[in-house]
Design an enzyme around this catalytic site. Sequence first.
Site, PDB file in Angstrom:
ATOM      1  N   HIS A  48       0.848  -1.278   0.103  1.00 46.23           N
ATOM      2  CA  HIS A  48      -0.108   0.083   0.167  1.00 46.23           C
ATOM      3  C   HIS A  48       0.945   1.423   0.054  1.00 46.23           C
ATOM      4  CE1 HIS A  48      -3.458  -2.386   0.388  1.00 46.23           C
ATOM      5  NE2 HIS A  48      -3.142  -2.894   1.438  1.00 46.23           N
TER       6      HIS A  48
ATOM      7  N   ASP B 251      -5.263  -8.092  -3.534  1.00 46.15           N
ATOM      8  CA  ASP B 251      -5.534  -7.891  -2.157  1.00 46.15           C
ATOM      9  C   ASP B 251      -6.834  -8.361  -1.621  1.00 46.15           C
ATOM     10  OD1 ASP B 251      -5.566  -6.930   0.414  1.00 46.15           O
ATOM     11  OD2 ASP B 251      -5.390  -4.916   0.010  1.00 46.15           O
TER      12      ASP B 251
END
Length: 476
Positions: free
Chosen positions: A281, A332
């Site tokens: 991220h 994800d």
Amino acid sequence: MSPDPKTFFAPQAWVQGAWAKDVLLTVAANGAWQSVQPGATAQEAAGATRLPGPVLPGLVNAHSHAFQRAMAGLTERRSAGAHASDDFWSWRDRMYSAANRITPDQLEAIATQLYAELLAGGYTQVCDFHYLHNDVSGAAYADPAEMSLALVRAAQRTGIGLTLLPTLYMRSGFKATGLREDQRRFSSTPESVMRTVDQIQRQTQGDARINVGVAVHSLRAASPAALHELTAAAKEAGLPVHIHIAEQTQEVDDCLEHTGQRPIEWLLNNAGVDARWNLVHATHATPAELQGVQGSGAAIVICPATEANLGDGVFDLPAYAAAGGRWSIGSDSHVTRSWPEELRLLEYSQRFTLRQRNIAARVLGHESSAAGLFEAALAGGFPATGQMQAGLAPGHRADFVTLDMASPALLGVPAGHALDALVFSSPGAALGEVYVAGERVAAHGQATGSARGGVLQPRLMQGFVRAMQELWSAGR
């Protein structure tokens, strides 16, 4: 693997960052590219298997939580209550409700369906950031690797490559000394993580598609001492290291309050970050932190669809590109399972923010935005997996996909614009065939597996539907 080299002929293939014509591809017995020869003559290509469309290397999906595939589409209703708000933290509570139900058999069925979908979406390797270690009561299984092995079986059944990342998870927050009741399934220690690594390595020895690394869930989930213990063991073993970092502003604020430093700042100053590290991220990073990541040799894993779905924010691609940083992509939470969608959303998020076009082309130094994004994501696969998986080049694993030029997104598109249309023309273009380590594992959106036992997808779907019904039956 076949003891003799295999040869393929592609009228068009993506080699060293550009389309090349008449490419003869030879796969060695170990499933890696033996040679890649553009401009091959008809005589040289005689006897090679002719591929049905343009060839692209397979991409690494560098961040996956397989069990979250069971939630896709099921968290899109607002929270109850007049003053309720929806953000990452409310989503996390819903995620925990799924995490605390899934059995090993259900996880295997969900992961098998997911991995088949990822193959159909052009991924040939997935890094599974795995923290469902214990049973639904939080007690250890008789075999502590029970849930990990469910993922291994799913990967082996579909033929996708898997980098399994058993994850360290010891506390619920910076000030906590342990886990919350709804996090007991996640409990692990540096020692238990490395035991899982050893067991998976033993049981998959000789399988070129399966390898391991380690993960630290986040700075808030592990003490500095535990983080150092695990990452030192990983360094000694030469394993890649992954960590969630700076995904949410609250996480940044909590880290500042507890340590006096921002998460990436603390990591760079205290954790011995190097080229084996992958920071997942890094949404809320300063330009100085992004330069520090690049200077350490580490890479960032960007997950555009999930970061959008969770309301995380927009990654600062121009600043990271200016620093020359490496990055890869991941799906994800699996709200989408296609790398063209992830790259499209990464570019579009920059356009929304900057109100300009072709940001990636400019900041990544390419004429084409799609080419710049693809090449960067391709290069980021090596640090994410620790394996040679960065394109059609000798020594790298022979992973590739063919494009179906008759699919609507590509129909009539000039050959040189096929990658641009693949990323930026919707609905998504269909892939023709998908190969992992030189073996065909999917064709025309359907998983076949590496055993060539016919189309695998219908059987996978039946298992997936059954698991979903068990998880989400009325009244649960």
